[in-house]
Scaffold this motif. Structure first.
Motif, PDB file in Angstrom:
ATOM      1  N   ASP A  42       0.844  -1.184   0.000  1.00  0.00           N
ATOM      2  CA  ASP A  42       0.000   0.000   0.000  1.00  0.00           C
ATOM      3  C   ASP A  42       0.883   1.239   0.000  1.00  0.00           C
ATOM      4  N   ARG A  43       1.712   1.367   1.027  1.00  0.00           N
ATOM      5  CA  ARG A  43       2.688   2.455   1.135  1.00  0.00           C
ATOM      6  C   ARG A  43       3.687   2.086   2.224  1.00  0.00           C
ATOM      7  N   PHE A  44       4.931   2.460   1.985  1.00  0.00           N
ATOM      8  CA  PHE A  44       5.969   2.197   2.968  1.00  0.00           C
ATOM      9  C   PHE A  44       7.006   3.304   2.868  1.00  0.00           C
ATOM     10  N   VAL A  45       7.378   3.851   4.016  1.00  0.00           N
ATOM     11  CA  VAL A  45       8.481   4.801   4.102  1.00  0.00           C
ATOM     12  C   VAL A  45       9.326   4.348   5.279  1.00  0.00           C
ATOM     13  N   GLY A  46      10.570   4.023   5.039  1.00  0.00           N
ATOM     14  CA  GLY A  46      11.419   3.576   6.136  1.00  0.00           C
ATOM     15  C   GLY A  46      12.582   2.739   5.650  1.00  0.00           C
ATOM     16  N   ARG A  47      13.129   1.969   6.568  1.00  0.00           N
ATOM     17  CA  ARG A  47      14.304   1.150   6.294  1.00  0.00           C
ATOM     18  C   ARG A  47      13.859  -0.269   5.937  1.00  0.00           C
ATOM     19  N   ALA A  48      14.520  -0.811   4.940  1.00  0.00           N
ATOM     20  CA  ALA A  48      14.311  -2.203   4.529  1.00  0.00           C
ATOM     21  C   ALA A  48      15.702  -2.748   4.191  1.00  0.00           C
ATOM     22  N   SER A  49      15.761  -3.981   3.754  1.00  0.00           N
ATOM     23  CA  SER A  49      17.062  -4.507   3.325  1.00  0.00           C
ATOM     24  C   SER A  49      16.944  -5.133   1.943  1.00  0.00           C
ATOM     25  N   ILE A  65      21.940 -19.737   0.334  1.00  0.00           N
ATOM     26  CA  ILE A  65      23.071 -18.845   0.593  1.00  0.00           C
ATOM     27  C   ILE A  65      22.743 -17.404   0.205  1.00  0.00           C
ATOM     28  N   CYS A  66      22.688 -16.543   1.218  1.00  0.00           N
ATOM     29  CA  CYS A  66      22.547 -15.107   0.992  1.00  0.00           C
ATOM     30  C   CYS A  66      23.962 -14.520   1.027  1.00  0.00           C
ATOM     31  N   LEU A  67      24.421 -14.005  -0.107  1.00  0.00           N
ATOM     32  CA  LEU A  67      25.785 -13.488  -0.171  1.00  0.00           C
ATOM     33  C   LEU A  67      25.936 -12.121   0.479  1.00  0.00           C
ATOM     34  N   GLU A  68      24.896 -11.297   0.442  1.00  0.00           N
ATOM     35  CA  GLU A  68      25.036  -9.957   1.000  1.00  0.00           C
ATOM     36  C   GLU A  68      23.676  -9.345   1.311  1.00  0.00           C
ATOM     37  N   LYS A  69      23.670  -8.509   2.342  1.00  0.00           N
ATOM     38  CA  LYS A  69      22.482  -7.723   2.717  1.00  0.00           C
ATOM     39  C   LYS A  69      22.897  -6.271   2.804  1.00  0.00           C
ATOM     40  N   TYR A  70      22.062  -5.396   2.280  1.00  0.00           N
ATOM     41  CA  TYR A  70      22.316  -3.963   2.324  1.00  0.00           C
ATOM     42  C   TYR A  70      21.091  -3.268   2.921  1.00  0.00           C
ATOM     43  N   GLY A  71      21.317  -2.439   3.915  1.00  0.00           N
ATOM     44  CA  GLY A  71      20.237  -1.625   4.456  1.00  0.00           C
ATOM     45  C   GLY A  71      19.944  -0.481   3.508  1.00  0.00           C
ATOM     46  N   ILE A  72      18.666  -0.226   3.252  1.00  0.00           N
ATOM     47  CA  ILE A  72      18.280   0.875   2.376  1.00  0.00           C
ATOM     48  C   ILE A  72      17.159   1.679   3.016  1.00  0.00           C
ATOM     49  N   ASP A  73      17.180   2.979   2.784  1.00  0.00           N
ATOM     50  CA  ASP A  73      16.070   3.848   3.138  1.00  0.00           C
ATOM     51  C   ASP A  73      15.204   3.926   1.903  1.00  0.00           C
TER      52      ASP A  73
END
Length: 116
Positions: free
Chosen positions: A10-17, A26-34
């Motif tokens: 619907d709508r999202f404002v904030g931090r996700a990865s 196997i997850c090679l990398e995670k990045y935090g994003i605004d």
């Protein structure tokens, strides 16, 4: 803060990865994003954002490598139990990220490589 319903936002404002998975295990990398996500009346969503933290040289090299191999990531929202939505990531020169949902979770080229 928005909520995810049946894969639609619907709508999202904030931090996700953003998570880059080599395979289901196997997850090679995670990045935090605004991130800012908006949805139109038919459920098609648009998302733009930036890395939450400035990437150092090593992180930037890893990011560029993964983007070149396959720019498909899972975006995982807070409170979701690692059930991400597959997106294609585009990065503009000034660092703005644009995420486009991949219909039915398809679109990755599944580039094989050896982790050994």
């Amino acid at each position: 803060l928005g909520t995810v319903h049946s894969g639609l936002m619907d709508r999202f404002v904030g931090r996700a990865s953003l998570e880059w998975w080599a395979n289901r295990e196997i997850c090679l990398e995670k990045y935090g994003i605004d991130l800012v996500v908006t949805s139109d009346e038919v459920g098609t969503w648009q998302a733009t954002g930036r890395h939450a933290d400035l990437l150092d040289t090593s992180q930037r090299e890893g990011w560029d490598f993964l983007m070149e191999m396959d720019p498909h990531f899972s975006v995982v929202f807070p409170g979701e139990d690692n059930s991400g939505i597959l997106v294609r990531v585009f990065e503009a020169e000034e660092g703005t990220l644009t995420l486009m949902e991949v219909p039915n979770g398809h679109g990755s080229v599944n580039t094989p490589f050896d982790l050994a």
